[in-house]
Design a protein around this motif. Structure first.
Motif, PDB file in Angstrom:
ATOM      1  N   GLY A   1       0.810  -1.205   0.000  1.00  0.00           N
ATOM      2  CA  GLY A   1       0.000   0.000   0.000  1.00  0.00           C
ATOM      3  C   GLY A   1       0.849   1.262   0.000  1.00  0.00           C
ATOM      4  O   GLY A   1       0.445   2.287   0.555  1.00  0.00           O
ATOM      5  N   GLY A   2       2.040   1.169  -0.584  1.00  0.00           N
ATOM      6  CA  GLY A   2       2.931   2.321  -0.637  1.00  0.00           C
ATOM      7  C   GLY A   2       3.770   2.525   0.604  1.00  0.00           C
ATOM      8  O   GLY A   2       4.641   3.397   0.631  1.00  0.00           O
ATOM      9  N   VAL A   3       3.538   1.710   1.638  1.00  0.00           N
ATOM     10  CA  VAL A   3       4.304   1.828   2.885  1.00  0.00           C
ATOM     11  C   VAL A   3       5.481   0.855   2.835  1.00  0.00           C
ATOM     12  O   VAL A   3       5.279  -0.360   2.648  1.00  0.00           O
ATOM     13  N   PRO A   4       6.717   1.342   2.981  1.00  0.00           N
ATOM     14  CA  PRO A   4       7.888   0.456   2.884  1.00  0.00           C
ATOM     15  C   PRO A   4       7.837  -0.676   3.914  1.00  0.00           C
ATOM     16  O   PRO A   4       7.396  -0.491   5.050  1.00  0.00           O
ATOM     17  N   LEU A   5       8.315  -1.848   3.482  1.00  0.00           N
ATOM     18  CA  LEU A   5       8.420  -3.004   4.357  1.00  0.00           C
ATOM     19  C   LEU A   5       9.881  -3.202   4.733  1.00  0.00           C
ATOM     20  O   LEU A   5      10.757  -3.177   3.876  1.00  0.00           O
ATOM     21  N   ASN A   6      10.138  -3.397   5.997  1.00  0.00           N
ATOM     22  CA  ASN A   6      11.499  -3.614   6.478  1.00  0.00           C
ATOM     23  C   ASN A   6      11.769  -5.118   6.505  1.00  0.00           C
ATOM     24  O   ASN A   6      11.546  -5.794   7.511  1.00  0.00           O
ATOM     25  N   LEU A   7      12.250  -5.653   5.372  1.00  0.00           N
ATOM     26  CA  LEU A   7      12.447  -7.090   5.243  1.00  0.00           C
ATOM     27  C   LEU A   7      13.923  -7.443   5.339  1.00  0.00           C
ATOM     28  O   LEU A   7      14.775  -6.777   4.755  1.00  0.00           O
ATOM     29  N   VAL A   8      14.219  -8.504   6.062  1.00  0.00           N
ATOM     30  CA  VAL A   8      15.590  -9.028   6.085  1.00  0.00           C
ATOM     31  C   VAL A   8      15.800  -9.801   4.778  1.00  0.00           C
ATOM     32  O   VAL A   8      14.840 -10.119   4.067  1.00  0.00           O
ATOM     33  N   PRO A   9      17.063 -10.108   4.402  1.00  0.00           N
ATOM     34  CA  PRO A   9      17.326 -10.707   3.081  1.00  0.00           C
ATOM     35  C   PRO A   9      16.499 -11.931   2.738  1.00  0.00           C
ATOM     36  O   PRO A   9      15.990 -12.030   1.613  1.00  0.00           O
ATOM     37  N   ARG A  10      16.327 -12.881   3.642  1.00  0.00           N
ATOM     38  CA  ARG A  10      15.582 -14.084   3.273  1.00  0.00           C
ATOM     39  C   ARG A  10      14.077 -13.825   3.194  1.00  0.00           C
ATOM     40  O   ARG A  10      13.384 -14.475   2.417  1.00  0.00           O
ATOM     41  N   GLU A  11      13.573 -12.879   3.952  1.00  0.00           N
ATOM     42  CA  GLU A  11      12.173 -12.489   3.786  1.00  0.00           C
ATOM     43  C   GLU A  11      11.975 -11.844   2.420  1.00  0.00           C
ATOM     44  O   GLU A  11      10.984 -12.114   1.738  1.00  0.00           O
ATOM     45  N   PHE A  12      12.924 -10.996   2.028  1.00  0.00           N
ATOM     46  CA  PHE A  12      12.857 -10.343   0.718  1.00  0.00           C
ATOM     47  C   PHE A  12      12.911 -11.390  -0.394  1.00  0.00           C
ATOM     48  O   PHE A  12      12.132 -11.345  -1.353  1.00  0.00           O
ATOM     49  N   ALA A  13      13.836 -12.354  -0.271  1.00  0.00           N
ATOM     50  CA  ALA A  13      13.970 -13.401  -1.289  1.00  0.00           C
ATOM     51  C   ALA A  13      12.712 -14.258  -1.369  1.00  0.00           C
ATOM     52  O   ALA A  13      12.289 -14.655  -2.460  1.00  0.00           O
TER      53      ALA A  13
END
Length: 220
Positions: A144-156
């Motif tokens: 929804g346009g709000v940045p997500l603070n993801l660690v590398p494996r969450e991002f992957a």
């Protein structure tokens, strides 16, 4: 995204592998042509970085064998062979791009992003699904346009799911996306990553298909 780096020079291999891991790629590193062939037989890679002057088997031979058996991951040749006929040989053997050593790591990263976009059919590098968006180049994700603070494996994990949102990924497939050689994978590692990602993007965004695996929720 899981990449195979084929490079026999330890100094170059270490610096390239480290840079790619900082960019959130899962990287396996093969140091000779035979090891590269055995690695490519697994058919788990999204892209291959291939040196040509390799011990045990030349890079061109590795590439020819890979393409002849139907391997279709993008291949970026990285080599000190600067003669035009060598570049032509590599491209004719099935390489998608060619980068001469020494090269800038930022240029290497840009070429990798371009090849991966081409592979997925994405002219623009941002993936979206409902309120979720993910920009692999900037390593940014949002809801929804709000940045997500993801660690590398969450991002992957989110990247794997959002690139093919209708696909149900088995646990083993996700392990191959998130982990490289020699990395210990706990029996419930994927479940832990899914739980962690759900806490950040909303539990409803990831659907568990019982007995099979995970996918993003359907739209509409």
């Amino acid at each position: 995204m899981r990449l195979l780096l084929v490079e026999d020079d330890e100094m170059i291999g270490e610096s390239v592998a480290a840079a790619l891991r900082r960019d959130n790629y899962t990287v396996d590193w093969a140091q000779d042509g035979r090891e590269a062939e055995l690695s490519l037989a697994n058919d788990v890679y999204d892209l291959v970085l291939l040196d040509l002057s390799l011990p045990r088997r030349d890079g061109i031979d590795v590439l020819n064998a890979y393409r002849s058996r139907g391997g279709n991951a993008p291949v970026l040749i990285i080599t000190a062979r600067e003669a035009v006929d060598e570049r032509i040989r590599g491209l004719d053997a099935g390489a998608d791009d060619y980068l001469l050593k020494p090269f800038d790591l930022a240029e290497l990263a840009a070429r990798i992003r371009a090849l991966l976009r081409r592979r997925t059919g994405q002219k623009h590098p941002v993936f979206s699904h409902g309120e979720l968006s993910l920009d692999p180049a900037a390593h940014e994700a949002a809801k929804g346009g709000v940045p997500l603070n993801l660690v590398p494996r969450e991002f992957a994990l989110l990247q794997a799911l959002i690139e093919e949102p209708k696909r149900v990924f088995k646990r083993r497939e996700l392990e191959e996306k998130l982990y490289g050689w020699g990395e210990e994978v706990g029996s419930n590692a994927i479940e832990v990553h899914v739980h962690s990602l759900r806490r950040k993007i909303g539990a409803e965004e990831i659907v568990t298909v019982r007995g099979v695996g995970y996918r993003l929720k359907g739209l509409g």
